[in-house]
Design a protein around this motif. Structure first.
Motif, mmCIF file in Angstrom:
data_model
loop_
_atom_site.group_PDB
_atom_site.id
_atom_site.type_symbol
_atom_site.label_atom_id
_atom_site.label_comp_id
_atom_site.label_asym_id
_atom_site.label_seq_id
_atom_site.Cartn_x
_atom_site.Cartn_y
_atom_site.Cartn_z
ATOM 1 N N LYS A 116 -11.296 -9.975 -84.757
ATOM 2 C CA LYS A 116 -10.837 -11.100 -84.267
ATOM 3 C C LYS A 116 -10.491 -11.975 -85.466
ATOM 4 O O LYS A 116 -9.462 -12.484 -85.412
ATOM 5 C CB LYS A 116 -11.799 -11.795 -83.485
ATOM 6 C CG LYS A 116 -12.201 -11.049 -82.080
ATOM 7 C CD LYS A 116 -13.278 -11.859 -80.936
ATOM 8 C CE LYS A 116 -14.605 -11.810 -81.797
ATOM 9 N NZ LYS A 116 -15.196 -10.506 -82.238
ATOM 10 N N SER A 117 -11.513 -12.067 -86.511
ATOM 11 C CA SER A 117 -11.366 -12.783 -87.603
ATOM 12 C C SER A 117 -10.177 -12.586 -88.546
ATOM 13 O O SER A 117 -9.636 -13.458 -89.154
ATOM 14 C CB SER A 117 -12.479 -12.856 -88.472
ATOM 15 O OG SER A 117 -13.563 -13.564 -87.480
ATOM 16 N N CYS A 118 -10.064 -11.160 -88.639
ATOM 17 C CA CYS A 118 -8.843 -10.613 -89.519
ATOM 18 C C CYS A 118 -7.520 -10.896 -88.827
ATOM 19 O O CYS A 118 -6.422 -11.120 -89.534
ATOM 20 C CB CYS A 118 -9.109 -9.147 -89.552
ATOM 21 S SG CYS A 118 -10.408 -8.860 -90.725
ATOM 22 N N VAL A 165 -18.915 -11.759 -91.536
ATOM 23 C CA VAL A 165 -18.997 -11.537 -90.196
ATOM 24 C C VAL A 165 -19.147 -13.103 -89.828
ATOM 25 O O VAL A 165 -19.752 -14.012 -90.476
ATOM 26 C CB VAL A 165 -20.420 -11.127 -89.712
ATOM 27 C CG1 VAL A 165 -20.961 -11.402 -88.449
ATOM 28 C CG2 VAL A 165 -20.545 -9.438 -90.037
ATOM 29 N N THR A 166 -18.415 -13.298 -88.679
ATOM 30 C CA THR A 166 -18.432 -14.802 -88.078
ATOM 31 C C THR A 166 -19.657 -15.174 -87.558
ATOM 32 O O THR A 166 -20.313 -14.499 -86.971
ATOM 33 C CB THR A 166 -17.416 -14.968 -87.165
ATOM 34 O OG1 THR A 166 -16.192 -14.360 -87.479
ATOM 35 C CG2 THR A 166 -17.180 -16.264 -86.718
ATOM 36 N N VAL A 167 -20.074 -16.195 -88.230
ATOM 37 C CA VAL A 167 -21.704 -16.975 -87.380
ATOM 38 C C VAL A 167 -21.135 -18.026 -86.457
ATOM 39 O O VAL A 167 -20.518 -18.846 -86.870
ATOM 40 C CB VAL A 167 -22.295 -17.351 -88.680
ATOM 41 C CG1 VAL A 167 -23.553 -17.995 -87.988
ATOM 42 C CG2 VAL A 167 -22.844 -16.249 -89.593
ATOM 43 N N TRP A 190 -10.220 -21.068 -81.995
ATOM 44 C CA TRP A 190 -11.780 -20.769 -82.061
ATOM 45 C C TRP A 190 -11.774 -19.356 -82.120
ATOM 46 O O TRP A 190 -11.386 -18.752 -81.170
ATOM 47 C CB TRP A 190 -12.477 -21.445 -80.764
ATOM 48 C CG TRP A 190 -12.561 -23.097 -80.935
ATOM 49 C CD1 TRP A 190 -11.473 -23.825 -80.333
ATOM 50 C CD2 TRP A 190 -13.263 -23.727 -81.750
ATOM 51 N NE1 TRP A 190 -11.781 -25.288 -80.732
ATOM 52 C CE2 TRP A 190 -12.947 -24.980 -81.640
ATOM 53 C CE3 TRP A 190 -14.383 -23.204 -82.576
ATOM 54 C CZ2 TRP A 190 -13.680 -26.123 -82.140
ATOM 55 C CZ3 TRP A 190 -15.091 -24.166 -83.302
ATOM 56 C CH2 TRP A 190 -14.770 -25.815 -82.996
ATOM 57 N N ASP A 191 -12.540 -18.949 -83.277
ATOM 58 C CA ASP A 191 -12.748 -17.702 -83.576
ATOM 59 C C ASP A 191 -14.243 -17.454 -83.252
ATOM 60 O O ASP A 191 -14.987 -17.731 -84.131
ATOM 61 C CB ASP A 191 -12.206 -17.363 -85.006
ATOM 62 C CG ASP A 191 -12.679 -15.758 -85.303
ATOM 63 O OD1 ASP A 191 -13.104 -14.974 -84.553
ATOM 64 O OD2 ASP A 191 -12.723 -15.757 -86.559
ATOM 65 N N THR A 192 -14.560 -16.588 -82.248
ATOM 66 C CA THR A 192 -15.885 -16.677 -81.764
ATOM 67 C C THR A 192 -16.677 -15.368 -82.654
ATOM 68 O O THR A 192 -15.846 -14.587 -82.771
ATOM 69 C CB THR A 192 -16.291 -16.664 -80.357
ATOM 70 O OG1 THR A 192 -15.822 -15.284 -79.795
ATOM 71 C CG2 THR A 192 -15.397 -17.809 -79.442
ATOM 72 N N ALA A 193 -18.028 -15.528 -82.567
ATOM 73 C CA ALA A 193 -19.093 -14.286 -83.094
ATOM 74 C C ALA A 193 -18.953 -13.601 -81.790
ATOM 75 O O ALA A 193 -19.211 -14.042 -80.517
ATOM 76 C CB ALA A 193 -20.225 -14.839 -83.706
HETATM 77 MG MG MG Z 1 -15.445 -12.654 -86.836
#
Ligand code: MG
Ligand code: GDP
Length: 170
Positions: A24-26, A42-44, A66-69
């Motif tokens: 997701k973050s990438c 890693v997204t926190v 919004w990029d969730t963990a």
């Molecule tokens: Mg992430």
């Protein structure tokens, strides 16, 4: 669904959901900065990024992303991010059947938000374990748009956001 202040300047709140590690973050980094960082963190909790794109008729679309963990321990926070979202993008990893099951969980939770189902890491097709046919059929049944992407090679990343734009501005 989209928040329209002025017809020429549209804001779209978009949330990405899916298992931890699916990319997701990438995907967001690729869309917003045109980069891929294989050492990304890693997204926190969740992170916020925005990106404005211009359409041909001089309309601008500002994505508030919004990029969730994906971790279980943050699951209780997820409603804070998807509430009020115009678009939910549910991501899985084509090499991980577990992540596809988790995506189906999110589709149920998010049932009334316009959604795209994204099979990421399409560059790892040699290790594919979720068929595109199965995912496409599932998406169609649930009224979702389906696309396979690669944040690594940039394949279909812009197309994903183009479709989301079309679906929220029309
Ligand atoms: Mg992430
Ligand atoms: P998130 O937890 O869903 O945000 O996942 P990340 O964006 O942090 O990515 C998790 C891992 O998958 C990282 O090691 C990335 O480098 C890798 N990754 C993300 N997208 C891709 C992709 O499209 N292809 C490949 N091969 N690896 C990817």
């Amino acid at each position: 669904h989209s928040t329209v202040n002025d017809p020429k300047n549209i804001r779209v709140k978009l949330v990405l959901l899916g298992d931890s590690g699916v990319g997701k973050s990438c995907i967001v980094l690729r869309f917003v900065r045109g980069q891929f960082d294989p050492t990304s963190k890693v997204t926190v909790g969740a992170s916020f990024l925005s990106q404005t794109i211009a359409l041909q008729d001089s309309t601008t679309v500002k994505f508030e992303i919004w990029d969730t963990a994906g971790q279980e321990r943050y699951a209780a926070l997820a409603p804070l991010y998807y509430r009020g979202a115009a678009v939910a993008v549910v991501v899985y990893d084509i090499t991980s059947p577990d992540s596809f099951l988790k995506a189906q969980y999110w589709v149920k939770v998010l049932s009334d938000i316009v959604m795209a189902l994204v099979g990421n890491k399409a560059d790892l097709h040699e290790n594919r374990r979720v068929s595109a046919e199965e995912a496409a059929e599932y998406a169609e049944k649930n009224g979702m748009f389906f696309i396979e992407t690669s944040a690594k090679t940039a394949d279909n990343i812009n197309q994903l956001f183009e479709v989301v734009t079309n679906r929220t501005t029309n």
